[in-house]
Design a protein around this motif. Structure first.
Motif, short mmCIF file in Angstrom:
data_model
loop_
_atom_site.label_atom_id
_atom_site.label_comp_id
_atom_site.label_asym_id
_atom_site.label_seq_id
_atom_site.Cartn_x
_atom_site.Cartn_y
_atom_site.Cartn_z
N MET C 301 0.94 -0.77 0.11
CA MET C 301 -0.28 0.09 -0.36
C MET C 301 0.77 1.06 -0.04
O MET C 301 1.51 1.63 0.90
CB MET C 301 -0.87 0.32 1.46
CG MET C 301 -1.98 1.10 1.20
SD MET C 301 -3.10 1.11 2.26
CE MET C 301 -4.02 -0.07 1.76
N HIS C 302 0.84 2.07 -1.20
CA HIS C 302 1.42 3.11 -1.34
C HIS C 302 0.64 4.73 -1.10
O HIS C 302 -0.27 4.28 -1.12
CB HIS C 302 1.97 3.55 -2.14
CG HIS C 302 3.09 2.11 -2.61
ND1 HIS C 302 4.15 2.17 -1.93
CD2 HIS C 302 2.95 0.69 -3.49
CE1 HIS C 302 5.31 1.23 -2.79
NE2 HIS C 302 3.85 0.30 -3.22
N LEU C 303 1.38 5.41 -0.44
CA LEU C 303 0.18 6.68 -0.35
C LEU C 303 1.53 7.89 -0.83
O LEU C 303 2.37 7.92 -0.69
CB LEU C 303 -0.16 7.33 1.08
CG LEU C 303 -0.92 8.70 1.23
CD1 LEU C 303 -2.95 8.13 1.79
CD2 LEU C 303 -0.64 9.44 1.59
N VAL C 304 0.53 8.89 -1.63
CA VAL C 304 1.69 9.97 -2.59
C VAL C 304 0.70 11.24 -1.87
O VAL C 304 -0.46 11.23 -2.59
CB VAL C 304 1.53 10.18 -4.59
CG1 VAL C 304 2.15 10.55 -4.63
CG2 VAL C 304 1.93 8.64 -4.15
N LEU C 305 1.74 12.28 -1.59
CA LEU C 305 1.24 12.75 -1.18
C LEU C 305 1.88 14.02 -1.59
O LEU C 305 3.29 14.55 -2.31
CB LEU C 305 1.92 13.81 0.23
CG LEU C 305 1.45 12.75 1.38
CD1 LEU C 305 2.28 13.47 2.82
CD2 LEU C 305 -0.34 13.05 2.69
N VAL C 306 0.67 15.23 -2.73
CA VAL C 306 1.39 15.95 -3.54
C VAL C 306 0.64 17.28 -3.04
O VAL C 306 -0.16 17.54 -2.61
CB VAL C 306 0.01 15.45 -5.21
CG1 VAL C 306 0.82 16.47 -5.98
CG2 VAL C 306 0.00 14.20 -5.52
N ASP C 307 1.70 18.04 -3.51
CA ASP C 307 2.00 19.28 -3.36
C ASP C 307 0.86 20.05 -4.75
O ASP C 307 -0.20 20.84 -4.59
CB ASP C 307 2.89 19.90 -3.34
CG ASP C 307 3.16 21.57 -2.73
OD1 ASP C 307 2.22 22.01 -3.47
OD2 ASP C 307 4.06 21.95 -2.38
N ASN C 308 2.03 19.86 -5.96
CA ASN C 308 2.09 20.74 -7.04
C ASN C 308 0.56 22.19 -6.81
O ASN C 308 -0.23 22.53 -7.57
CB ASN C 308 1.18 20.08 -7.92
CG ASN C 308 0.75 19.54 -9.49
OD1 ASN C 308 1.93 20.39 -10.08
ND2 ASN C 308 -0.86 19.96 -10.08
N GLY C 309 1.65 23.03 -6.54
CA GLY C 309 0.94 24.29 -6.45
C GLY C 309 0.25 24.67 -5.02
O GLY C 309 -0.18 26.03 -4.80
#
Lengths: 256, 209, 490
Positions: C301-309
């Motif tokens: 199980m992976h979780l990606v925390l995204v900023d992107n602005g």
């Protein structure tokens, strides 16, 4: 005018019973009848009314188009013109909302929309005493800025006890029946410069609003915003629909 | 795992950017106190029978079938609710599952009926709480054509606030609130039951009441 | 890690409607095209108004609705003002739960992380459930170019994927399509009978088709509705069960989330689950509200925390509250402009009022028109379950767009002239008198032309002979209030 009305006005607005009236640019140019009606109502209620000549516009059209600084010159002129007024009655919900939101420390705290002034400061009883009569089926129209910005009525989104100042005032007018709209507070699509920046969409939203009024059996639309009425009236005229669009002041002055 | 030139560079950069951008601190509201005020507005807590009635109405409105009986009735009630099911996967004592829980969830692909026990139900929306320990395998409840859930009629909480007080959702690696059969309205807003998951969802209310 | 050379074209058309550095979005032109088909516009408007009415009924069913909105707003503002701390806490707890946490500064980094996970696991078939974030990152085309099959499993998303279109709505991705068009799409791609247009039958066909893909998928990607800092878990809400089934079957589960999706505690979920679905579709809760606090036995199980602005938006004084958004789409459903212009007219991943305050910050020139795609009626802010001041933010963006010179040269000049004129009452009144005279003497056709865009569908009111101020001045000269004379007439 009854004595009690005069006393009440004096009590609520100050010993001299003096108010200033702001007539927005397009009302001045296109709807002098509305401004005259508002003046008449205020005078019948016992007020001495000042209408300074040196204010034209609150600057909202420019500000809503992204040019708040350009609009602020007009707002500044308005604030100076009304610098000495205790109470400024604004003859447009949209303009009143703009003044209250953007002229803090200048005229914002003293500016009040016409219907709000009658309802909150004068009271419906004094308005009832003017004895207006309108034996018509009325479709209400509160412009969005007056509705949500000034709280002239409970908007349908909010889960708070219902109230409607425009309706409460019209309930004092003999003969008035109310038309039930499918979407009581849907925007008319005017939106200031939106009306000319997006003419197709603005007109479509307006036609839908117009259709709601005609479907409801309304034979007159009563509003506190002549900008919405100019838009809807222009659409109605083009479509050959005969549906008068009047301001609350005209109804209370008995001129409609 | 990622292609970072420097491991942790993204993490460091994001945290630094967020810290620099933080608005002035806003206090955390007292959720518990606010929720207690909601209950007071409703003139105190509803009694058990009112909660049960609200749960049943909400579950049915959400498309669940609701049947009632005693615990001893469960096998009969389940059989009556889904009479043709042969490929049954059961996590409930007394309901015989002909299909054992497979090692891989893909083995459940043609399960006709999955039966399990709910921990509690939620009156305001008709949902039931099913943690992994009651499911056995996560996929079972999503893949079977029919799902039957056994629920004690006294195990009803009023709303989602009470639900999160009642259970520690982090106690198990998986758990879900289920409120009826799988649904979609993605084609012209026409409600269609049985999008991916179960086409029927039956709540079997049991207890002595 | 070397990027695989594409060996074949993607099986599906990949239309990237939201390419970066593209031409500025012309919402007005797109909206004019949309409204040109008036019956269809009415149908679209009606479908969304129906959802708004369902929302109203659900909101009215809770006496504490307004208090819930206030509570939700405060929780989100609190979290955002401590976001770095909550991110660190969340990462720590999630890691302890066996979830592998990744960080991505931008869309490309997000896509690289996802591709890296898939490559390492040997996954070639990704079953994706609804995630506006992956739309924002344009993950599908990125993976397609790297020879990974992406199957959107949400029915609405699958429909638009098969058609090579972006979703037109964040909750109802195919709300712009008629059932006959869906039938045509399914006939072409799924081999259903030509002319089949019954939603029940079409959904059944999609179920069978997607069930195969769900079983064959070797990785699942879901979005995240809420991530809980204190528990290190995340919540996914769906009605179809596609996200849950995909994640329960695949050996790899990847969840992608924007960093603003965090909330502090599990008890906060009580507030948000009560508001989300009531606001979104007018249901009391979604059919499935799944809580993930760790992988299945043998699963990654992976979780990606995204900023992107998002961190940039967080630092914008007038706009950071837009990050409170829980993506319910209530503002979209209620928007009189969205309902009559359709989601594609915005040219952004997220349409409607919330999209128009989130998107300009990403590319002001490209999305400068969006804050103007509104009448500023304020219904969006009043309907928002987390009380985002959407109309006020639209107004603020308009100022920044104009300051940056993207509002259009002619509009800028006109506004400056108007502002200057309106500050000079005498001059304005002279101009007004001239204008009214013109409107009185010109024939109807010329009057329409003189009225410019106004006159295309509307008439101007009849011009009175005299303005109010002229009348008032005359009355004052004649002795004031007592001498109220005849009105100026039309």
């Amino acid at each position: 005018m009854t004595a009690s009305t005069s006393e009440r006005a004096a009590r609520t607005v100050g010993a001299v019973g003096r108010v200033a009236l702001f007539v927005p640019c397009f009302v001045d140019q296109f709807y002098p009848r509305v401004a005259i009606a508002a003046l008449t109502v205020l005078e019948r209620l016992g007020f001495a009314v000042d209408v300074p000549e040196s204010a034209v516009c609150c600057g909202q059209p420019a500000a809503n188009a992204g040019f708040a600084r350009a609009g602020d010159a007009a707002l500044g002129a308005l604030a100076s013109a009304y610098a000495r007024a205790d109470r400024v009655v604004v003859l447009s919900g949209s303009c009143a909302a703009h003044v209250r939101a953007h002229a803090a420390g200048r005229v914002a705290g003293r500016a009040v929309e016409f219907a709000a002034f009658l309802h909150d400061d004068i009271g419906v009883d004094a308005v009832a005493a003017l004895g207006a009569r309108l034996p018509r089926r009325v479709g209400l129209h509160i412009g969005c800025h007056g509705l949500r910005g000034l709280g002239l009525a409970r908007p349908t989104e909010l889960q708070v006890p219902p109230f409607n100042k425009l309706r409460a005032l019209l309930e004092t007018v003999r003969g008035v029946e109310f038309a039930d709209l499918a979407r009581p507070d849907e925007c008319c699509g005017f939106g200031g410069t939106f009306a000319v920046a997006q003419p197709a969409l603005s007109a479509k939203i307006g036609r839908d609003r117009l259709r709601d009024y005609t479907a409801s059996g309304a034979d007159v639309v009563v509003s506190t915003d002549m900008s919405c009425m100019m838009h809807l009236g222009g659409l109605a005229h083009r479509a050959g629909v005969s549906l008068p669009m009047v301001h609350l002041a005209e109804v209370i002055a008995g001129d409609s | 795992m990622s292609d970072d030139v420097q491991p942790g560079a993204a993490r460091t950069a994001i945290l630094r950017a967020v810290r620099a951008a933080r608005p002035a601190p806003v206090a955390r509201p007292d959720v518990g106190a606010a929720v207690r005020r909601f209950a007071e507005r409703r003139d105190g807590a509803p009694d058990d029978s009112a909660l049960l009635a609200q749960f049943v109405a909400a579950a049915r409105a959400g498309g669940s079938a609701v049947v009632e009986g005693t615990r001893a009735d469960v096998p009969r009630l389940v059989a009556a609710a889904v009479p043709v099911a042969r490929r049954v996967v059961s996590q409930v004592a007394g309901v015989v599952g002909l299909v054992p829980m497979p090692d891989m969830p893909h083995g459940l692909a043609d399960a006709e009926l999955f039966v399990c026990e709910a921990v509690f139900g939620v009156a305001e929306n008709g949902a039931v709480w099913l943690p992994l320990s009651r499911l056995g395998e996560r996929a079972a409840v999503f893949i079977a054509a029919h799902v039957a859930v056994v629920l004690d009629r006294r195990a009803i909480v009023s709303d989602m606030h009470a639900a999160y007080v009642r259970t520690d959702v982090a106690a198990e690696p998986f758990g879900a609130f289920f409120a009826g059969p799988s649904k979609t309205a993605d084609i012209e807003q026409s409600l269609v039951v049985g999008a991916h998951g179960p086409k029927e969802f039956t709540v079997v209310l049991v207890g002595d009441g | 890690m070397p990027v695989a050379t594409p060996t074949r074209r993607a099986a599906l058309p990949v239309v990237d409607a939201h390419a970066p550095n593209g031409a500025p979005v012309d919402h007005a032109a797109a909206a004019a095209r949309f409204t040109a088909d008036e019956p269809r516009t009415d149908w679209h408007d009606g479908a969304l108004w129906f959802v708004r009415e369902k929302r109203d009924r659900q909101a009215a069913s809770l006496p504490e609705w307004e208090q819930l909105r206030e509570l939700a707003s405060q929780i989100k503002e609190h979290t955002l003002s401590h976001l770095d701390e909550y991110l660190i806490r969340f990462e720590e707890r999630a890691t302890a739960n066996g979830i592998r946490v990744h960080w991505a500064r931008d869309a490309t980094e997000h896509n690289r992380v996802v591709h890296g996970i898939l490559t390492a696991a040997g996954s070639r078939r990704l079953v994706k459930s609804k995630s506006m974030l992956t739309e924002e990152c344009r993950l599908n085309s990125y993976l397609a170019e790297r020879d990974i099959d992406v199957i959107d499993s949400d029915l609405g998303e699958r429909i638009v994927q098969l058609r090579g279109e972006p979703p037109s709505h964040i909750v109802l991705p195919a709300i712009h399509l008629k059932k006959e068009e869906v039938g045509e799409t399914f006939h072409t791609h799924l081999g259903t009978e030509r002319g089949l247009a019954d939603p029940q039958a079409l959904t059944a066909a999609a179920r069978a088709h997607l069930r195969e893909h769900l079983l064959a998928g070797d990785a699942a990607l879901t979005g995240v509705n809420f991530a809980v800092a204190e528990t290190g878990g995340f919540v996914v809400c769906t009605n179809e069960g596609n996200a849950d089934l995909a994640a329960a079957l695949a050996p790899v589960h990847i969840a992608s989330m924007g960093i603003e999706k965090l909330i502090p505690r599990a008890e906060d979920l009580g507030v948000f689950t009560r508001l989300l679905t009531r606001s979104a579709t007018g249901q009391p809760v979604t059919v499935y509200t799944s809580h993930f606090h760790g992988p299945r036995r043998g699963q990654e199980m992976h979780l990606v925390l995204v900023d992107n602005g998002r961190s940039v938006q967080l630092g914008r004084e007038g706009f950071w509250r837009s990050l409170k958004c829980i993506r319910c789409a209530a503002c979209i459903n209620t928007c009189p402009v969205y309902r009559r212009s359709g989601g594609h007219s915005y040219g952004s991943t997220i349409p409607g009022p919330i999209g128009s305050v989130l998107t300009p910050g990403m590319d002001l020139k490209r999305y400068g028109a969006l804050p103007f795609a509104s009448t500023l009626c304020g219904s969006c802010a009043a309907v928002c379950p987390v009380k985002i001041d959407l109309d006020a933010q639209l107004y603020r963006w308009r100022q920044l767009v104009a300051d940056a010179g993207h509002a259009g040269v002619s509009k800028a000049a006109a506004m400056k002239t108007t502002g200057w004129l309106l500050a000079r009452p005498r001059l304005f009144r002279a101009a007004g008198a001239f204008g009214r005279l013109a409107l009185r003497v010109l024939p109807a056709r010329a009057r329409r032309l003189a009225a410019g865009p106004w006159g295309r569908a509307r008439d101007l009111p009849p011009a009175p002979a005299q303005s109010f101020h002229a009348w008032y001045a005359a009355r004052e000269r004649a002795g004031g209030a007592a001498g109220r004379g005849e009105g100026p007439g039309a």
